[in-house]
Design an enzyme around this catalytic site. Structure first.
Site, PDB file in Angstrom:
ATOM      1  N   LYS A 268       0.894  14.383   1.220  1.00 36.36           N
ATOM      2  CA  LYS A 268      -0.410  14.735   0.647  1.00 36.36           C
ATOM      3  C   LYS A 268      -0.524  16.240   0.376  1.00 36.36           C
ATOM      4  O   LYS A 268      -1.450  16.703  -0.263  1.00 36.36           O
ATOM      5  CB  LYS A 268      -1.538  14.258   1.569  1.00 36.36           C
TER       6      LYS A 268
ATOM      7  N   LYS B 119     -14.386   8.654  -4.522  1.00 38.03           N
ATOM      8  CA  LYS B 119     -15.692   9.011  -3.927  1.00 38.03           C
ATOM      9  C   LYS B 119     -16.157  10.359  -4.465  1.00 38.03           C
ATOM     10  O   LYS B 119     -17.329  10.531  -4.819  1.00 38.03           O
ATOM     11  CB  LYS B 119     -15.574   9.094  -2.401  1.00 38.03           C
TER      12      LYS B 119
ATOM     13  N   THR C 272      -8.352   6.799  -2.528  1.00 40.76           N
ATOM     14  CA  THR C 272      -9.718   6.352  -2.784  1.00 40.76           C
ATOM     15  C   THR C 272     -10.700   7.501  -2.534  1.00 40.76           C
ATOM     16  O   THR C 272     -11.803   7.485  -3.080  1.00 40.76           O
ATOM     17  CB  THR C 272     -10.111   5.162  -1.874  1.00 40.76           C
TER      18      THR C 272
ATOM     19  N   LYS D 198      -8.574  14.156   4.156  1.00 40.91           N
ATOM     20  CA  LYS D 198      -7.759  12.942   4.149  1.00 40.91           C
ATOM     21  C   LYS D 198      -6.809  13.057   5.333  1.00 40.91           C
ATOM     22  O   LYS D 198      -6.719  14.119   5.960  1.00 40.91           O
ATOM     23  CB  LYS D 198      -6.975  12.808   2.838  1.00 40.91           C
ATOM     24  N   ARG D 199      -6.098  11.976   5.689  1.00 39.73           N
ATOM     25  CA  ARG D 199      -5.124  12.086   6.761  1.00 39.73           C
ATOM     26  C   ARG D 199      -4.153  13.233   6.465  1.00 39.73           C
ATOM     27  O   ARG D 199      -3.842  13.509   5.297  1.00 39.73           O
ATOM     28  CB  ARG D 199      -4.347  10.766   6.922  1.00 39.73           C
TER      29      ARG D 199
ATOM     30  N   HIS E 263       0.794  -1.233   0.000  1.00 38.15           N
ATOM     31  CA  HIS E 263       0.000   0.000   0.000  1.00 38.15           C
ATOM     32  C   HIS E 263       0.819   1.272   0.000  1.00 38.15           C
ATOM     33  O   HIS E 263       0.245   2.354   0.089  1.00 38.15           O
ATOM     34  CB  HIS E 263      -0.924   0.034   1.220  1.00 38.15           C
TER      35      HIS E 263
END
Ligand SMILES: *Cc1c(COP(=O)(O)O)cnc(C)c1O
Length: 836
Positions: free
Chosen positions: A573, A679, A675, A567-568, A376
Site C-alpha cells: 500500500k 468512501k 474500498t 488503511k491497513r 480478494h
C-alpha cells in the site's frame, strides 16, 4: 402434531401477532422510560450514557424485531431461493446510527431523546465498534449485507462471534502497542441468542468405512471430540423498506458430556476446566490482513464456521422439504468470501454423503451448483495453504474427501491435456514437498460454479496470472464484480451536512439509487452551490481537526489541504511513499523553497499485523517524521503531520467527510480493489492514485482531469522488475537524493540509532517488490499538481462536486444487483411494513 394444525396456528397467532409499535415521539419516549426504569433498573442517580444507549437500542430493536419476523414469513411464504454469504470477518462498526437511519426514525428518535435530556450523537458515541474484521474484506461483507437488505434480497450472513475483535492500537513513543478488544464485556444489546439452533461440530478422531444396511460401502467419521456452535443473530435492516435480514454469528461452546475417566479419577475441576478449550475456537480474531500464517486454531475457526453454517441450512431444508435434496441446488447458493470458508466444499459433500446417504455424484452435483468463490488478493503469500498434516490430525474425513475431489479433478485435467504431467502437478489441490499442503484457492475454484475478482483489473490479472490454468480449463466460471460501499453509512449517515445539501439540490432518491448523484454535475458550475459545498466541507474538516487534536495532540488548520491515507499498514500500500513525500516537503521548507506554497496537513493511520515487523517500523517512522515536522518552526502554517491511532470504522466516519485528498498509492497490480478509495470519493475528496484496483474505474467515471494519476502501470511494474535500479533512480533525482540523505543520516531518529536501517535497506534493494523509489518522481509531480489545484478553491470545489457526482457506480447496491443477477439468480422479495 403437524405444523399446520389449526390449534397450533391459533396459539402462535395469539402469541406473536401484535399491533405495530408506535414510531411517533411519544411512543418512543414512553418505551424508553419503561426500559430504562424497569428492564435496566436505572434511576436519576445514573450518570453514564451507557444505560441510556442500551435503552435506546432496546426500543429500536423491538421495532426491528417485528420487521425481522415479517421478513422471515415473506421468504417462507414464497419459498424463495436464498443466498448465504460466508465470511470469517464482518467489520460492522456501530449499529445505532445505521438502524435509526434505515428505520426512518432519525427525526423522532432525536426529538424523543431531547425530551429526555439526551443527544442522539452522544448515545451513538457510547457504542463499541463491532470490530470483527481486519480491513477491506470484512468491511465489504458488512456493506454487502446492508445493500442486500435494501434491495430486499433473501441473503443471510454467516460468521463468527469472536469474543475479542480486532485489537485496539495504542501508539506509545511512536510504536504500535496492541490492546485486547473485549467488545462484549458490557453485553451486546443488538444480538439474540438462539440456542435452539445449536449445531455439533466434529474434530479429530478418524475416518472409517462400513457397509450400510443395503450393503453399500460408506464412510464415516468416528472417535471425534465435539464442540457446540451456538448462533447469535443480529438484525440487518434495509433502507426504509420493511426488510430485516439476518447476520448469524457462531460461538463455540463445550458439549455437556463429561470426560468420565477424569471425573472418576477425582479430577472434577480439571475436567470442567478442560471444557474451556472448546471455547477457544471463537475467542479471538486473527489480526492478519492479506497474509496467512498456518495456525491450527485458525483452521479450526474456518471449519467451525463452514460446518455450523451448512448444518444450519440443511436442518432448515429438512424441516421444510424432508430428506429430498433433488431441488436443494435450485433454492440455495453459498458465496465464499475469499478461501477462508472453503472447507464448505468438502464439508457439504461429507454432510450429504455421510449424514444424508447421498451418492458421491449426487453430492458433488449439489456442491458444484451451489458454491461460488470470491478472490480478494493477488499477493501469492496471502494464498491459503494448509499442511496436509494438520488436516489429517483434526479433519481426517475432510482430507479423504479432498483427495477424492483431487483424483477426479486430475483425471479431468489429464483428459483435457493428455500427458501434460507438469500441468497436473501445477493444478493439483495438493502442493507436493517436504510438507505437502492443501491449496485452498484451488479447492474453492474446483468446487465452485463462479469465481470472481473484485475490480476489473484484478479479475483480468487473475485470469492471466494466478489462476491462468483454471481459466483455460473453465473460462465460463470466471467473472468480475467490482466492489462498492454502502451509501447509507458512508454518505447519508456519516456526512449529515452533505446529505442535507444533496436532498435540497437533487431530492432524496440518491440514498437508494446512487446514480442519481450524476444530477449534481449540472450544479458544479453554479457559484452559489459551490459556496454551500465549501461550507459543508469546512464544517467536516473542523470536525476532523477536533478529532485529530483529541487523538493525536496535533492541531490541523481547516484552511489547509487535508491529505489523508488511512488503511491497513502494508508494504504494497506504500505508506512509505507518502512518508518520503512528507520528508521532501519538509526538505523544501528547510531550504526556503516555499514560494507559492499550499499549506498541507497529512494524516496517516492504520493497524499493522502484530507480527509484521516492517509494517511496525513504518508506523514508527511516520510518528518520528511527524514529531520532527511539527516541531520545525519554519514549517508552522505550511506543513503538519499526524499518525492517527486505532483506525476503525467509526473513525473513518469522521475522517472521510473531512478529507480533501485521498491517497490510493499502491504498487499497480497489487491492490485488488480498495474500498476506502470509494468512501473518500463519495464524500467529495479528490484521489491521488496509481492505475490499480478500482482506482482505474474511479478515474474512468470521474474523468482524468478530476483525478491525480501517477506511477507505473501493472504491466510496467512487471517489466521493470528485472532491471530495477534504486541507486540509479536516486542519482538522477536530487529531490529524492536529499530525502534519502535525511533518512539515512538519522535525522528522524537522533536518539534511536539504527532503528530505520531495515526501512532504508528495503527502499534501496534492487529486489524491492513494491518499487517505492521507482514511483517517487511521478508521485511528487502529481502532488505538485494537487497542491496547485487546491490554490484555486473554485476549481477544486468543482472537481470535488464532480467526484461525488461520479461515485454512483461504487454503491454496493450496484454490486449486489450484479451478484444477485449474474451469480446468485436471486430475485427481490417484497416485505410489508408493520401495519402496512
Ligand atoms: C474501508 C475500510 C478499510 C479498507 O480500506 P482500503 O483503503 O480499501 O484498504 C479498512 N478499514 C476500515 C476501518 C475501513 O472502514
Amino acid at each position: 402434531m403437524s405444523a399446520d394444525s389449526p390449534d397450533k396456528n391459533q396459539l402462535s397467532a395469539t402469541l406473536t401477532d401484535l399491533p405495530p409499535l408506535g414510531t411517533d415521539v411519544l411512543s418512543l419516549v414512553d418505551d424508553f422510560r419503561s426500559y430504562y426504569t424497569y428492564h435496566l433498573g436505572r434511576d436519576r442517580h445514573c450518570t453514564s450514557n451507557h444505560y441510556a444507549y442500551q435503552a435506546l437500542v432496546l426500543i429500536l430493536r423491538n421495532r426491528l424485531m417485528e420487521r425481522w419476523k415479517n421478513t422471515r414469513y415473506a421468504y417462507e411464504g414464497v419459498d424463495s431461493r436464498h443466498a448465504y454469504y460466508l465470511s470469517l470477518e464482518f467489520l460492522m462498526g456501530r449499529a445505532l446510527g445505521n438502524a435509526t437511519l434505515n428505520l426512518g426514525l432519525e427525526e423522532s428518535t432525536t426529538l424523543a431523546l431531547q425530551c429526555l435530556g439526551f443527544e442522539l450523537e452522544d448515545l451513538a458515541e457510547a457504542e463499541q465498534d463491532a470490530g470483527l474484521g481486519n480491513g477491506g474484506l470484512g468491511r465489504l461483507a458488512a456493506c454487502f449485507l446492508d445493500s442486500c437488505a435494501t434491495l430486499q434480497l433473501p441473503v443471510t450472513g454467516y460468521g463468527i462471534r469472536y469474543e475479542y475483535g480486532m485489537f485496539r492500537q495504542e501508539i506509545v513513543d511512536g510504536h504500535q502497542v496492541e490492546e485486547p478488544d473485549h467488545w462484549l464485556r458490557a453485553g451486546n444489546p443488538w444480538e439474540i441468542e438462539r440456542p435452539e439452533y445449536t449445531q455439533r461440530i466434529h474434530f479429530g478422531g478418524r475416518s472409517e468405512f462400513y457397509r450400510d444396511h443395503a450393503g453399500a460401502l460408506r464412510g464415516r467419521w468416528v472417535g471425534t471430540s465435539d464442540v457446540l456452535a451456538v448462533p447469535y443473530d443480529l438484525p440487518v435492516p434495509g433502507f426504509q423498506n420493511g426488510t430485516v435480514n439476518t447476520l448469524r454469528l457462531w460461538k463455540a461452546a463445550a458439549t455437556d458430556e463429561f470426560d468420565l475417566g477424569e471425573f472418576n479419577a477425582g479430577f472434577y475441576p480439571e475436567s470442567v476446566a478442560a471444557k474451556n478449550v472448546a471455547e477457544l475456537i471463537t475467542l479471538v480474531l486473527y489480526p492478519n490482513d492479506s497474509s496467512e500464517n498456518g495456525k491450527e486454531l485458525r483452521l479450526h475457526q474456518q471449519y467451525f464456521l463452514a460446518s455450523a453454517s451448512l448444518q444450519d441450512v440443511l436442518a432448515r431444508w429438512i424441516g421444510t422439504h424432508g430428506r429430498d435434496f433433488s431441488t436443494f441446488a435450485e433454492k440455495n447458493v453459498f458465496q465464499l468470501n475469499d478461501t477462508h470458508p472453503s472447507c464448505c466444499v468438502p464439508e457439504l459433500i461429507r454432510l450429504l454423503m455421510d449424514e444424508h446417504a447421498l451418492s458421491w455424484d449426487e453430492a458433488w452435483e449439489i456442491v458444484r451448483r451451489t458454491m461460488a468463490y470470491t478472490n480478494h488478493t493477488l499477493l501469492p503469500e496471502a494464498l491459503e495453504k494448509w499442511p496436509v498434516r494438520i488436516f489429517r490430525q483434526f479433519l481426517p474425513r475432510l482430507l479423504e474427501i479432498i483427495y477424492e475431489i483431487n483424483a477426479r479433478f486430475l483425471e479431468e485435467v489429464a483428459r483435457r491435456w493428455p500427458g501434460d504431467r507438469e500441468r497436473q502437478r501445477r493444478m493439483s489441490l495438493i502442493e507436493e514437498g517436504d510438507e505437502p499442503k492443501v491449496r485452498m484457492a484451488y479447492l474453492a475454484i474446483v468446487g465452485s460454479f463462479s469465481v470472481n475478482g473484485v475490480a476489473a483489473l484484478h479479475s483480468r490479472l487473475l485470469q492471466e496470472g494466478l489462476f491462468r490454468d483454471f481459466f483455460e480449463l473453465w473460462p465460463e466460471k470466471f467473472n468480475n464484480k467490482t466492489n462498492g460501499v454502502t451509501p447509507r453509512r458512508w454518505l447519508a449517515w456519516c456526512n449529515p451536512g452533505l446529505r442535507g445539501l444533496l436532498n435540497e439540490t437533487i431530492g432524496e432518491g440518491w440514498v437508494a439509487d446512487l446514480e442519481e448523484l450524476r444530477r449534481l454535475e449540472a450544479h458544479a458550475g453554479d457559484r452559489g452551490f459551490r459556496e454551500r459545498w465549501q461550507k459543508v466541507k469546512r464544517v467536516n474538516k473542523e470536525r476532523l481537526a477536533a478529532l485529530v487534536e483529541r487523538e493525536c495532540g496535533v492541531s490541523f488548520d481547516p484552511a489547509a489541504l487535508f491529505d489523508v491515507q488511512v488503511k491497513r499498514i502494508h508494504e504494497y500500500k506504500r505508506q512509505l511513499l507518502n512518508i518520503l513525500h512528507v520528508i521532501h516537503l519538509y526538505d523544501r521548507i528547510k531550504r526556503g523553497e516555499t514560494a507559492g506554497w499550499t499549506p498541507r496537513c497529512v494524516l496517516l493511520g492504520g493497524k499493522a499485523a502484530p507480527g509484521y515487523v516492517m509494517a511496525k517500523s513504518i508506523i514508527k517512522l511516520a510518528s518520528n517524521v511527524s514529531r520532527v515536522v511539527n516541531a520545525e518552526p519554519a514549517a508552522a502554517g505550511l506543513l503538519k503531520m499526524a499518525f492517527f491511532p486505532n483506525y476503525r470504522v467509526s473513525a473513518m466516519e469522521v475522517i472521510c467527510p473531512g478529507t480533501d485528498l485521498s491517497e490510493q498509492i499502491s504498487t499497480a497490480g497489487k491492490e485488488a480493489s480498495g474500498t476506502g478509495n470509494m468512501k473518500f470519493m463519495m464524500n467529495g475528496a479528490l484521489t491521488i492514485g496509481t492505475l490499480d484496483g478500482a482506482n482505474i474505474e474511479i478515474r474512468e467515471e470521474v474523468g482524468d482531469e478530476n483525478f491525480f494519476l501517477f506511477g507505473l502501470t501493472a504491466e510496467e511494474v512487471a517489466d521493470t522488475r528485472a532491471h530495477y535500479d534504486p541507486a540509479a533512480i536516486i542519482a538522477a533525482d536530487p529531490d529524492l537524493a536529499r530525502v534519502m540523505q535525511l533518512l539515512e543520516s538519522g535525522h528522524f531518529n537522533q536518539f534511536e540509532p539504527g532503528i530505520f536501517d531495515s526501512v532504508v535497506r528495503a527502499l534501496l534493494s534492487p529486489g524491492d517488490p513494491w518499487l517505492v523509489l521507482g514511483d517517487f518522481a511521478s508521485y511528487a509531480e502529481a502532488q505538485r499538481r494537487a497542491a496547485t489545484a487546491y490554490r484555486d478553491p473554485e476549481e477544486w470545489t468543482r472537481m470535488s462536486i464532480l467526484n461525488t457526482a461520479a461515485s454512483g457506480k461504487f454503491s454496493t447496491d450496484r454490486t449486489m444487483r450484479q451478484y444477485a443477477g449474474e451469480i446468485w439468480q436471486l430475485a427481490p422479495v417484497p416485505v410489508l411494513e408493520p401495519g402496512g
